[in-house]
Design a protein around this motif. Structure first.
Motif, PDB file in Angstrom:
ATOM      1  N   PHE A 195       0.825  -1.202   0.000  1.00 24.90           N
ATOM      2  CA  PHE A 195       0.000   0.000   0.000  1.00 24.90           C
ATOM      3  C   PHE A 195       0.866   1.262   0.000  1.00 24.90           C
ATOM      4  O   PHE A 195       0.519   2.261  -0.619  1.00 24.90           O
ATOM      5  CB  PHE A 195      -0.959   0.027   1.198  1.00 24.90           C
ATOM      6  CG  PHE A 195      -2.073  -0.980   1.085  1.00 24.90           C
ATOM      7  CD1 PHE A 195      -2.498  -1.411  -0.159  1.00 24.90           C
ATOM      8  CD2 PHE A 195      -2.686  -1.490   2.217  1.00 24.90           C
ATOM      9  CE1 PHE A 195      -3.526  -2.338  -0.278  1.00 24.90           C
ATOM     10  CE2 PHE A 195      -3.711  -2.418   2.097  1.00 24.90           C
ATOM     11  CZ  PHE A 195      -4.127  -2.849   0.861  1.00 24.90           C
ATOM     12  N   ILE A 215       1.892   1.989  -3.484  1.00 28.62           N
ATOM     13  CA  ILE A 215       0.813   2.603  -4.258  1.00 28.62           C
ATOM     14  C   ILE A 215       0.651   4.071  -3.855  1.00 28.62           C
ATOM     15  O   ILE A 215       0.514   4.958  -4.698  1.00 28.62           O
ATOM     16  CB  ILE A 215      -0.517   1.847  -4.043  1.00 28.62           C
ATOM     17  CG1 ILE A 215      -0.369   0.428  -4.556  1.00 28.62           C
ATOM     18  CG2 ILE A 215      -1.662   2.560  -4.750  1.00 28.62           C
ATOM     19  CD1 ILE A 215      -1.638  -0.379  -4.462  1.00 28.62           C
ATOM     20  N   SER A 216       0.671   4.319  -2.558  1.00 31.45           N
ATOM     21  CA  SER A 216       0.497   5.690  -2.074  1.00 31.45           C
ATOM     22  C   SER A 216       1.584   6.602  -2.616  1.00 31.45           C
ATOM     23  O   SER A 216       1.309   7.711  -3.054  1.00 31.45           O
ATOM     24  CB  SER A 216       0.561   5.737  -0.553  1.00 31.45           C
ATOM     25  OG  SER A 216      -0.496   5.007  -0.030  1.00 31.45           O
ATOM     26  N   GLY A 273       0.972   7.301  -6.175  1.00 35.18           N
ATOM     27  CA  GLY A 273      -0.159   8.227  -6.293  1.00 35.18           C
ATOM     28  C   GLY A 273       0.222   9.639  -5.923  1.00 35.18           C
ATOM     29  O   GLY A 273      -0.178  10.598  -6.565  1.00 35.18           O
ATOM     30  N   ALA A 284      -6.502   9.549  -6.923  1.00 44.49           N
ATOM     31  CA  ALA A 284      -5.171   8.945  -6.824  1.00 44.49           C
ATOM     32  C   ALA A 284      -4.264   9.719  -5.887  1.00 44.49           C
ATOM     33  O   ALA A 284      -3.590   9.126  -5.036  1.00 44.49           O
ATOM     34  CB  ALA A 284      -4.539   8.847  -8.201  1.00 44.49           C
ATOM     35  N   ALA A 294      -3.739   8.901  -1.558  1.00 42.22           N
ATOM     36  CA  ALA A 294      -2.417   8.555  -1.059  1.00 42.22           C
ATOM     37  C   ALA A 294      -2.139   9.277   0.266  1.00 42.22           C
ATOM     38  O   ALA A 294      -1.735   8.640   1.257  1.00 42.22           O
ATOM     39  CB  ALA A 294      -1.369   8.916  -2.101  1.00 42.22           C
TER      40      ALA A 294
END
Lengths: 321, 588
Positions: free
Chosen positions: A133, A136-137, A140, A197, A201
């Motif tokens: 995660f 991804i953050s 983003g 997005a 984040a």
């Protein structure tokens, strides 16, 4: 509490007044005015341009123009847009709903995704899920919104699954009621992903961090020691105490409801306030700019107020009286 | 003519240039009428054109319309007494079916059509024409640019109603572009009278008007306007014009303008098949050309467009009353006033390279003040300046500009280093690139050029009010009637950029140009008139008050779904809109 709210609203008035004055002066610092672009058109004589200027009071001193605007504002008249040949109120009303639709939808998705993911990441600290995660953050957070939007539009044009910007298809009028809803839903996907997005984040990181802080507290240890089931500890005790920073963030995001999506709106051709205001600023359509600044200012103050009130409501330790 | 604030966007301001289409529309149009011609059994009616535009209309009022995003729409809804044929550039009858001229060109009698209806069913008559001129255009309370065109030497036209379908115009002096000017849109008296009486006309038919309240006579009427999204125009079933076969025009049922925020979205939508028309930038050509077959469209290159880009130097020698000095630096002025200096710079502009780099070869070098596409008045035999840096250096040296202290920068006779500021507007990437190329060559001549892109309004106030600039790259949209550029070429004009609003001509050649424009506007003999404007173009190319660079090609891609398409550089793809029809298989 009522007293507190009333006091805040009273303080907001002079604040807004000063804000509008500063904005008005700043716009007028830029050289020229809206009708300057006509000066380079051989078909407009100088008299015609002067005529336009006097029609809209642009030939008066700046401060007189400001009071003129203020006087009309008290009558809830936001002025006339030279750019669109239409009262400012009507233009903004037409676009406001579109922007609100996009903002609310993306706000909703941001929160509904970010909060659970933040919790999962905090509970599984330093495990694979958390790291994933985080990745991804960070992606983003770091990908520029406009670039991401262009990437998605490119993807849409290559696959043909999603429409390329806009809010409705050209055949919108011939669709049934549900067809129309579906059509708008299809159009809203790309801008929503873009806005969510980056917002997601940050929010996910805040949720994670704040929950981790709370989980280190001694009362959590106590709860666990008493033998409470783990999910009760987390969702009942820890989460409630970890929510405060998020409420502050919420108030802040509230102020961005109308302006936060501007860049994405422009790239995705979303017919909201963003592109309208960009054009207005560039063309020095002052009353339109003033109206939008005023709205942004009111929302910022209201957002702060709402989050303060919510904080008091959620956290009994906070008292304003 | 109008300064282009954005880019060299082809022929965007001609009625219909930004076209696009929508793929499969579900509505099926059955024959609205059947062609009378027995051997023509194709049903031409129905279907739609989808176009895209990058900006919202700003009004639906043609008298107040100031910019192309507005006139593109009002040009379809309203009509004038005459119109310009998009192909031949000739003036042809429109709402007036014929006219005659008496007494040395001062009295013009127009015979109006008696079969024209406003879209609300009322008849169009001479009263509407008189109302449009007397109560709108010449109304002192309504600012509009038409008045500036139709006021000659401070005097207005007089209009006289002879009967319901005959109007006489009495001109104060001869006015050669009169017939072309008569394409001025006529507005309905019975609708607008009230708002004029209440002095509200300047706020009438703004963008917040209900579509059904906009009443015109044109081939299409406004159906819907959703700000920031689209404009829908619907076929006017009562339109008066008929085809040669006697079919009531127009054929196409609907025109949809999608409002997109930028040209790249426009391009994507065109490739996607959502829109039917795309005006290409040179850089789009390599991308689109290979897709012509697979995406079923054709790219038309119709020749040079009208939007010029030129370099202009400040030659304003008047004294600023506040500072008691000239507006630009005195030394700099002495260089810019030097014709050899300007000639050397003209030789240092690599037009070929600009066309190559900016437009992928799809552009034209411009030497004359008129575009090669402007037809009759274009004079190709003017002085040309080929790119030759050695020649430029030689000219500079002979004029006393060379590097005396060997530091790489040339000096004038008094030892001042040649250094000046070059501006252009930040909205135009093309102009910024042109500036980059020019600057590099000027630097190799030994000049120090400081380049800055300014916001458009800032640039305008420098050009028209503060005059504190050295050199600017800017453009004008051109046309086919030279007189409409008078404000640029006449020495008293406010757009006479290098030295605006002169009390009396500063130089001999400016005096001659003033004479040419004053004679030209009164010369009714077309041949003599052409000789005058030919001379003007030669003078400009010799004296170089503005140094022309390149004209982009007018090039656009149109989906292969139309019949009767006759693209031209002046009219764009859809100048004969009402005669165009859609192939059967694209109607659904």
């Amino acid at each position: 509490m009522i007293n507190y709210i009333l006091r805040r609203i009273l303080i907001a008035m002079p604040l807004l007044l000063v804000m509008s004055l500063v904005t008005f002066l700043a716009i007028n610092l830029a050289p020229g005015n809206f009708f300057d672009s006509l000066r380079l058109d051989p078909q407009f004589s100088e008299e015609t341009i002067k005529h336009y200027e006097s029609l809209y009071h642009l030939d008066k001193p700046v401060i007189a123009q400001y009071f003129y605007w203020l006087k009309n504002l008290l009558k809830l008249d936001f002025g006339y847009s030279f750019f669109y040949n239409c009262p400012v109120k009507k233009i903004i009303a037409g676009r406001l709903l579109n922007t609100l639709l996009l903002s609310v939808v993306s706000l909703f998705f941001t929160w509904i995704i970010a909060i659970p993911l933040g919790i999962i990441a905090a509970v599984n600290r330093n495990k694979f899920v958390d790291r994933f995660f985080s990745l991804i953050s960070f992606v983003g957070l770091s990908i520029p919104g406009f670039f991401f939007a262009l990437l998605l539009l490119y993807f849409a044009s290559q696959t043909g699954i999603l429409p390329l910007g806009g809010m409705r298809s050209a055949n919108f009028d011939s669709l049934s009621f549900f067809g129309r809803i579906f059509d708008i839903a299809k159009h809203i996907i790309i801008p929503t992903i873009v806005i969510s997005a980056s917002a997601f984040a940050g929010l996910q990181r805040i949720m994670r961090g704040s929950l981790l802080d709370v989980l280190r507290q001694q009362y959590i240890l106590t709860a666990r020691a008493k033998g409470l089931p783990e999910n009760k500890v987390i969702y009942f005790h820890a989460l409630r105490n970890a929510i405060n920073p998020l409420i502050t963030v919420f108030g802040y995001e509230f102020s961005g409801l109308l302006s936060g999506a501007a860049l994405t709106e422009i790239i995705c051709s979303w017919p909201g306030l963003g592109s309208l205001l960009l054009a207005a600023v560039r063309a020095q359509d002052i009353y339109l700019v003033m109206a939008s600044m005023l709205m942004g200012g009111i929302l910022l103050l209201a957002g702060n107020l709402v989050s303060d009130v919510l904080l008091a409501w959620v956290d009994p330790r906070i008292r304003y009286d | 003519m109008k300064i282009q604030s954005k880019q060299l966007n082809k022929n965007k301001f001609y009625a219909l240039s930004i076209l696009k289409k929508l793929p499969l529309i579900t509505v099926v149009f059955l024959f609205l009428s059947i062609p009378l011609d027995a051997d023509n059994q194709i049903n031409q009616y129905g279907g739609q054109i989808v176009l895209a535009t990058t900006s919202d209309p700003r009004s639906f009022n043609p008298i107040l319309a100031k910019e192309t995003s507005t006139t593109a729409i009002t040009g379809i809804i309203f009509e004038g007494l005459t119109r310009t044929n998009g192909e031949t550039l000739e003036i042809e009858p429109n709402l007036a079916k014929s006219w005659e001229v008496k007494q040395d060109g001062l009295n013009w009698v127009f015979h109006l059509r008696d079969d024209v209806f406003w879209t609300n069913g009322k008849k169009f008559t001479a009263d509407d024409v008189i109302f449009t001129f007397n109560e709108l255009i010449y109304n002192p309370n309504i600012p509009n640019s038409s008045r500036d065109i139709f006021t000659i030497e401070g005097k207005e036209f007089k209009l006289k109603k002879i009967d319901d379908y005959t109007v006489e115009f009495i001109l104060p002096v001869k006015f050669a572009p009169f017939l072309r000017g008569m394409s001025q849109e006529i507005l309905p008296k019975h609708i607008l009278e009230k708002s004029v009486r209440e002095n509200k006309f300047s706020f009438t038919w703004g963008t917040d008007t209900l579509p059904k309240d906009i009443i015109g006579t044109g081939p299409y009427k406004l159906k819907l306007y959703q700000p920031g999204e689209r404009i829908v125009l619907e076929r006017n079933p009562k339109y008066w014009r008929k085809s040669k076969e006697g079919n009531r025009l127009p054929y196409i049922e609907r025109i949809i303008y999608l409002i997109v925020q930028n040209q790249d979205t426009d391009l994507l939508k065109f490739q996607d098949g959502e829109v039917d028309y795309y005006g290409l930038r040179g850089s789009d050509y390599p991308l689109l050309k290979p897709k012509e077959k697979s995406n079923n469209f054709t790219i038309y290159d119709t020749g040079a467009s009208f939007g010029s880009n030129f370099l202009v130097f400040n030659q304003n020698t008047s004294i600023n009353p506040k500072t008691k000095k000239t507006y630009a630096d005195k030394n700099k002025l002495s260089w810019f006033l030097n014709k050899d200096f300007r000639r050397a710079i003209a030789h240092a502009i690599d037009k070929e390279k600009i066309v190559e780099i900016l437009m992928n070869g799809l552009g034209y070098e411009q030497d004359s003040a008129m575009s090669p596409s402007s037809g009759y008045f274009y004079n190709p035999s003017v002085s040309k300046y080929e790119y030759d840096l050695d020649n430029a250096r030689q000219i500079l040296k002979n004029a006393g500009f060379f590097d005396r202290d060997k530091d790489g920068i040339i000096e004038d006779k008094n030892g001042n280093k040649i250094e000046f500021n070059l501006y252009t507007n930040s909205g135009s990437t093309e102009r910024i690139q042109i500036a980059g190329i020019i600057r590099k060559d000027l630097q190799s001549l030994g000049m120090k050029v400081n380049f800055m892109a300014l916001e458009f309004n800032n640039l305008v106030s420098k050009l028209t009010a503060t005059f504190d600039w050295d050199a600017i790259i800017i453009g004008l949209t051109g046309g086919i009637e030279p007189h409409f550029g008078k404000n640029v070429w006449d020495s008293s004009g406010q757009l006479h950029m290098w030295y605006p609003k002169q009390d009396k001509p500063a130089t001999e050649w400016e005096k001659r140009v003033d004479e040419i424009f004053n004679q030209g506007v009164q010369e009714l003999n077309e041949k003599k008139r052409k000789l005058l404007y030919d001379e003007w173009q030669v003078i400009i190319s010799d004296e170089l008050p503005v140094i022309y660079t390149v004209l982009p090609a007018s090039i656009f891609a149109v989906r292969n779904k139309f019949e009767n398409l006759k693209p031209t550089p002046y009219g764009g793809a859809f100048h004969n809109l009402e005669e165009i029809y859609i192939k059967e298989k694209f109607k659904k």
